[in-house]
Structures are given as C-alpha cells and as structure tokens.
Write a protein that holds these residues in place. Structure first.
Motif, PDB file in Angstrom:
ATOM      1  N   LEU A 174       0.809  -1.220   0.000  1.00  0.00           N
ATOM      2  CA  LEU A 174       0.000   0.000   0.000  1.00  0.00           C
ATOM      3  C   LEU A 174       0.841   1.269   0.000  1.00  0.00           C
ATOM      4  O   LEU A 174       0.329   2.336  -0.350  1.00  0.00           O
ATOM      5  CB  LEU A 174      -0.923   0.016   1.233  1.00  0.00           C
ATOM      6  N   ALA A 175       2.115   1.173   0.382  1.00  0.00           N
ATOM      7  CA  ALA A 175       2.948   2.367   0.487  1.00  0.00           C
ATOM      8  C   ALA A 175       4.297   2.106  -0.188  1.00  0.00           C
ATOM      9  O   ALA A 175       4.364   1.986  -1.400  1.00  0.00           O
ATOM     10  CB  ALA A 175       3.118   2.765   1.943  1.00  0.00           C
ATOM     11  N   ILE A 176       5.380   2.023   0.597  1.00  0.00           N
ATOM     12  CA  ILE A 176       6.704   1.878  -0.004  1.00  0.00           C
ATOM     13  C   ILE A 176       6.790   0.644  -0.887  1.00  0.00           C
ATOM     14  O   ILE A 176       7.439   0.651  -1.933  1.00  0.00           O
ATOM     15  CB  ILE A 176       7.774   1.829   1.111  1.00  0.00           C
ATOM     16  N   GLY A 177       6.126  -0.433  -0.483  1.00  0.00           N
ATOM     17  CA  GLY A 177       6.145  -1.641  -1.302  1.00  0.00           C
ATOM     18  C   GLY A 177       5.568  -1.430  -2.688  1.00  0.00           C
ATOM     19  O   GLY A 177       5.901  -2.161  -3.630  1.00  0.00           O
ATOM     20  N   ALA A 178       4.694  -0.408  -2.820  1.00  0.00           N
ATOM     21  CA  ALA A 178       4.109  -0.093  -4.124  1.00  0.00           C
ATOM     22  C   ALA A 178       4.840   1.055  -4.813  1.00  0.00           C
ATOM     23  O   ALA A 178       4.868   1.128  -6.050  1.00  0.00           O
ATOM     24  CB  ALA A 178       2.632   0.269  -3.953  1.00  0.00           C
ATOM     25  N   TRP A 179       5.433   1.947  -4.016  1.00  0.00           N
ATOM     26  CA  TRP A 179       6.078   3.126  -4.602  1.00  0.00           C
ATOM     27  C   TRP A 179       7.514   2.862  -5.040  1.00  0.00           C
ATOM     28  O   TRP A 179       8.012   3.510  -5.961  1.00  0.00           O
ATOM     29  CB  TRP A 179       6.093   4.269  -3.580  1.00  0.00           C
ATOM     30  N   ALA A 180       8.210   1.944  -4.359  1.00  0.00           N
ATOM     31  CA  ALA A 180       9.607   1.647  -4.691  1.00  0.00           C
ATOM     32  C   ALA A 180       9.666   0.487  -5.681  1.00  0.00           C
ATOM     33  O   ALA A 180       9.038  -0.554  -5.462  1.00  0.00           O
ATOM     34  CB  ALA A 180      10.397   1.304  -3.430  1.00  0.00           C
ATOM     35  N   LYS A 181      10.416   0.673  -6.757  1.00  0.00           N
ATOM     36  CA  LYS A 181      10.495  -0.360  -7.797  1.00  0.00           C
ATOM     37  C   LYS A 181      11.950  -0.598  -8.189  1.00  0.00           C
ATOM     38  O   LYS A 181      12.653   0.337  -8.602  1.00  0.00           O
ATOM     39  CB  LYS A 181       9.705   0.070  -9.040  1.00  0.00           C
ATOM     40  N   PRO A 182      12.458  -1.852  -8.077  1.00  0.00           N
ATOM     41  CA  PRO A 182      13.787  -2.167  -8.610  1.00  0.00           C
ATOM     42  C   PRO A 182      13.725  -2.228 -10.137  1.00  0.00           C
ATOM     43  O   PRO A 182      12.650  -2.382 -10.725  1.00  0.00           O
ATOM     44  CB  PRO A 182      14.094  -3.531  -8.000  1.00  0.00           C
ATOM     45  N   THR A 183      14.896  -2.122 -10.783  1.00  0.00           N
ATOM     46  CA  THR A 183      14.910  -2.131 -12.248  1.00  0.00           C
ATOM     47  C   THR A 183      14.533  -3.490 -12.818  1.00  0.00           C
ATOM     48  O   THR A 183      14.088  -3.583 -13.961  1.00  0.00           O
ATOM     49  CB  THR A 183      16.304  -1.740 -12.759  1.00  0.00           C
TER      50      THR A 183
END
Length: 343
Positions: free
Chosen positions: A97-106
């Motif tokens: 819902l938060a960082i897990g959705a906003w942060a994306k590895p390449t």
C-alpha cells in the motif's frame, strides 16, 4: 503443493544487514549494502525526505560470497512492527500500500556470479496524493530453495530498510487506550497490595514515534501514591500501529477509591537522527482497591456488636418481665391479705 516458509535473515530494525545470510547447509552466502553515491557512503539504511509527486533514485549492492552462481528475486515491501517489537517486512503475497508499491527495482531478478557484486538500481516515486508523514518499508533479495524433506520450500530474504518522510503537515500524536487496573490485595488486612496497569499505546498521528512511559497510582489529594518502576520504551511505532503494555505497580494501599494515571512523553526522530520530546499525553481511570480480609473483619465486628445489642435487649426484657411478675404477684398478695382481713 509445497508450502513456503519465509525467513528474514537479519534485523531490519538496524537497516543494513552487516552479517551475511547463510542457507541451512552453509552452501549459499550473500550480503547486501547501500550503494555509495550522492546520498552518502556506508549508510545503514535508506532514509529520504520527499514531497508528494517526486521521485528518488538509489541503488543496493548485492555480493555473492559463495562458490556457486546466485539467482535472486528482488522486490520491495511495506514494513510493520512485530509483536516482539521488531521491524519486519510483508511477504510478496501481501498487497503493498505504500513503499512496497512506490519503490520499484529495475528488474525482478538478478544473477550474481561467485565472488562478484551486482548493483541493483531502484526508484521511489511518491504519488501526488500521498498523505504526509512517515512510511517504512524495504528492498529485499530472496532465494527460494527446497528443504531437505522435499515437502516445503524455504524463502531466505535479505534486505535494507527504506524510510520516507513525505512532505506536508506533520502531526505526531499518541493516545492511551483501554486503560484498566487489576488490583490484588494481601491476606494481611493492613498490608499493601499489587496492581497491574494495562493499556494500549496507539499512534494516531502520521509520524513514527516512541515514548517514555510513567505510571502512578494515588488516592484523593495525592495520598497513598505508588509509582511503577522504570518502564521500557515501546518500539518506534509506525502511524496507525498499536502496542500493548502491562505494568506492575507494587505497594498499592487498599484505599478503596484510587486513580491510575499513565503519562506518555512521545519522542520523534528527524532525518538527521536527532530525537525530540513532545508534550506529554496523560490518561487516568478510577478503580477499587478493597481488602476483603479487612471487610470480613469489619463485618464480623459489626455482627458481634449486633449480637451483643440483641442479647442486652433480650436480657433487659427478661429482667423487666421478671420485675413485672414480681410486682404483679406482690399486688395480688396484698389484695388477698386485705380481703382476708375484711372477712
């Protein structure tokens, strides 16, 4: 169907996993660390202040310390505080819902040759409508292997914490909820008893907070006061999280009507690591502290007094009845003698 067992191989609360992760047989070893860049060198974790709608780019370095090639999954997840007070990360099958959705590895996977390192770039994009405040999550590397029993899969995870403070109005707030007191007296009617004060600390604001705690029990006008021994601080609670507390207080007098007061002094840490104390929050409740041994003795004393009064009244009534009988008999005898004389 095989079940998956997730194992977090270091303490996320400290951010960087300094010790390498080892598989059960010691045949797989890898480490992770933050990349050295404009954000700094030798960082223990990722920490950013960012405005809604902005993007931050950074990287994690993965090193293969083993003798075999590694194929690792890479993903991000939201953080939460466990019942043991440790920071952990949600599993991949939990909706972020938060960082897990906003942060994306390449990429979703990486291959690391023995003795080599691979840099994993990632980007954190905060939505324009994100609520201001603190968020905690992490970026993880993961290896899933079959167990020796061939009936389950074991997922070994190694990652680094990501903490965001999203710009906007910061409203740190803690509340004390469900305050209750359980008092246990002594068989000695004049001895003090012990109380257990239970409550829940709830982070109702939008900033991560810990707190200093104090508990006092007292009677009217501050009489019969007793303080709890030093209470351990709760873990740093994320916005919306709660923490249950149970505090013993010794030497509590059986003063019938007492008040228990919990005082929290919230503590907030800024991006530089400086901790600041906020205005204290208090919550109170009344409770009964009654010595049932003393009550029993009082009841017995009252019963004895009542019995003594009743016996005294009965004896007095008997004496009065005997006196009345004596007077009546004397009158009857006098009348009888007078009648005999007249005759």
């Amino acid at each position: 169907m095989r079940k998956t067992v997730a194992a977090l191989l270091a303490a996320l609360a400290s951010g960087l996993f300094a010790a390498p992760a080892h598989a059960a047989g010691g045949d797989v070893t890898w480490t992770v660390r933050t990349a050295s860049n404009s954000y700094g060198d030798d960082r223990s974790s990722y920490s950013y202040a960012i405005n809604p709608g902005s993007t931050i780019k950074d990287a994690m370095v993965v090193a293969n310390r083993g003798k075999d090639p590694l194929n690792l999954a890479v993903y991000t997840a939201d953080g939460f505080t466990t019942e043991a007070g440790q920071l952990d990360l949600r599993t991949r099958d939990t909706k972020a819902l938060a960082i897990g959705a906003w942060a994306k590895p390449t990429g979703a996977t990486i291959a690391v040759a023995p003795g080599r390192t691979v840099q994993v770039p990632f980007a954190v994009t905060v939505p324009a409508n994100a609520t201001p405040g603190d968020y905690v999550g992490g970026i993880l590397t993961s290896l899933t292997q079959a167990s020796s029993t061939e009936t389950i899969n074991v997922e070994r995870r190694l990652g680094i914490r990501i903490k965001l403070r999203v710009g906007g109005d910061l409203a740190p707030a803690l509340s004390v909820e469900g305050l209750a007191v359980d008092w246990n007296g002594s068989a000695n009617p004049i001895a003090d008893g012990d109380a257990t004060v239970s409550y829940t600390i709830h982070n109702t604001g939008n900033a991560s907070l810990s707190a200093d705690q104090a508990v006092r029990i007292e009677g009217a006008f501050g009489m019969f006061h007793a303080d709890a021994a030093k209470i351990a601080a709760p873990p740093e609670l994320l916005p919306g999280e709660s923490w249950k507390v149970s505090v013993p207080v010794h030497g509590v007098a059986a003063a019938v009507d007492l008040t228990a007061t919990v005082t929290l002094t919230p503590k907030i840490t800024d991006a530089s690591g400086t901790t600041t104390s906020l205005p204290a929050v208090t919550e109170s409740t009344h409770f009964r502290a009654v010595s049932w041994t003393l009550i029993l003795l009082i009841v017995l004393a009252i019963a004895l007094i009542v019995v003594a009064v009743l016996l005294r009244r009965r004896n007095r009534a008997r004496r009065r009845a005997r006196e009345d009988d004596r007077v009546a008999k004397a009158v009857a005898d006098a009348l009888r003698e007078k009648a005999d004389t007249t005759a």
